[in-house]
Design an enzyme around this catalytic site. Structure first.
Site, short mmCIF file in Angstrom:
data_model
loop_
_atom_site.label_atom_id
_atom_site.label_comp_id
_atom_site.label_asym_id
_atom_site.label_seq_id
_atom_site.Cartn_x
_atom_site.Cartn_y
_atom_site.Cartn_z
N TYR A 58 0.82 -1.22 0.00
CA TYR A 58 0.00 0.00 0.00
C TYR A 58 0.86 1.27 0.00
O TYR A 58 0.42 2.30 -0.52
CB TYR A 58 -0.99 -0.02 1.16
N ILE A 101 -10.15 3.48 -4.08
CA ILE A 101 -9.53 3.96 -2.85
C ILE A 101 -8.70 5.22 -3.09
O ILE A 101 -8.05 5.72 -2.18
CB ILE A 101 -8.68 2.86 -2.18
N ASP A 102 -8.71 5.75 -4.31
CA ASP A 102 -8.03 7.01 -4.60
C ASP A 102 -8.92 8.19 -4.20
O ASP A 102 -10.09 8.00 -3.86
CB ASP A 102 -7.62 7.09 -6.08
N HIS A 117 -14.93 1.03 -0.06
CA HIS A 117 -13.79 0.12 0.13
C HIS A 117 -12.62 0.78 0.83
O HIS A 117 -11.51 0.24 0.84
CB HIS A 117 -13.34 -0.45 -1.22
N GLY A 186 -17.65 2.42 -15.00
CA GLY A 186 -16.34 1.79 -14.91
C GLY A 186 -16.25 0.65 -13.92
O GLY A 186 -15.20 0.44 -13.31
N SER A 188 -16.78 -3.58 -12.99
CA SER A 188 -16.70 -4.89 -13.64
C SER A 188 -17.94 -5.74 -13.40
O SER A 188 -18.24 -6.65 -14.17
CB SER A 188 -15.47 -5.65 -13.14
N ASN A 212 -19.60 2.19 -19.40
CA ASN A 212 -18.46 1.30 -19.21
C ASN A 212 -17.70 1.16 -20.53
O ASN A 212 -18.23 1.44 -21.61
CB ASN A 212 -18.94 -0.09 -18.75
N ALA A 230 -14.50 6.25 -20.26
CA ALA A 230 -15.21 7.10 -19.30
C ALA A 230 -14.97 8.58 -19.57
O ALA A 230 -15.87 9.42 -19.38
CB ALA A 230 -14.79 6.75 -17.88
#
Length: 244
Positions: A58, A101-102, A117, A186, A188, A212, A230
């Site tokens: 990380y 997570i950005d 998340h 975006g 899955s 998507n 996107a």
């Protein structure tokens, strides 16, 4: 797509919205995350076995995110514009639920963001779960400790790992219950519970839209779809919505 302007929109975003900003998706086609097994770097058990490896994994992701070359793209900016438009006009609400997570949504100007998340630029105490910001490329080590415990404890990544409950689930379901439109961008369609939101929305009678690069695993559950990058599709959709 629905013709009238929806009042309350819930938007789920996944890795595809950040791809054009240079943020690589974790999972490759071989099932490895940056050459690591998921069990090694994205489970509580992996952290218990080898916290140094997990922190290093990380730390590398955090350093990438803090690279000056990494910036929000046109898709992030368009969603921030949509939220500002709704707020300024008093139309309703735009809620972003992100699997990412950005912090690119926030950098683009979005305010109403739920990181289901977790967040890469935060850590949390392994004992109290108190969250602290870590907006530095300085590597986190197991010597870094919390300030909330009498006997300082380790700080783990503020990330939801496999086997852990995502954040904001009650709030997300409440927002869906009040929504007029559900949009996935975006994603899955592989990872639950996020992949199940479209079914929840359909059960509530909501129109659903997928933006998507290609059809997701659960594409058949959406009432409408637009395929392409996107950075192209999201600004076009936002412009059509604002101008409707």
């Amino acid at each position: 797509m629905q013709k009238s302007q929806p009042k309350n929109i819930v938007i789920l975003t996944g890795a595809g919205i950040s791809a054009d900003s240079g943020i690589a998706t974790f999972r490759a086609s071989d099932g490895l995350w940056e050459k690591h097994n998921i069990e090694e770097v994205a489970t509580p058990e992996g952290y218990a076995r080898n916290p140094e490896l997990v922190q290093r994994f990380y730390n590398e992701r955090r350093a990438q995110l803090l690279d000056p070359k990494i910036k929000p793209n046109r898709a992030h900016s368009a969603l921030a514009e949509l939220e500002a438009h709704y707020q300024n006009k008093g139309i309703g609400s735009v809620t972003i639920v992100t699997q990412n997570i950005d912090d690119l949504h926030q950098r683009a100007g979005s305010k109403n963001v739920m990181h289901m998340h977790g967040e890469l630029l935060k850590l949390r105490c392994v004992k109290t779960q108190q969250v602290v910001e870590w907006r530095s490329a300085k590597p986190v080590t197991n010597a870094d400790r919390c300030q909330c415990c009498t006997s300082p404890q380790a700080l783990r990544p503020h990330i939801v790992w496999f086997g852990e409950m995502p954040f904001y689930m009650d709030e997300i379901h409440y927002k869906l219950s009040r929504a007029d439109l559900f949009v996935a961008i975006g994603t899955s369609g592989h990872v639950y519970p996020a992949a199940g939101f479209v079914a929840n929305a359909r059960s509530l009678g909501l129109p659903t839209l997928e933006l998507n690069l290609e059809a997701s695993q659960n594409a058949s559950q959406f009432t409408d779809s637009i395929y392409g990058r996107a950075t192209d599709t999201v600004p076009q959709w936002v412009h059509s919505l604002i101008c409707s």
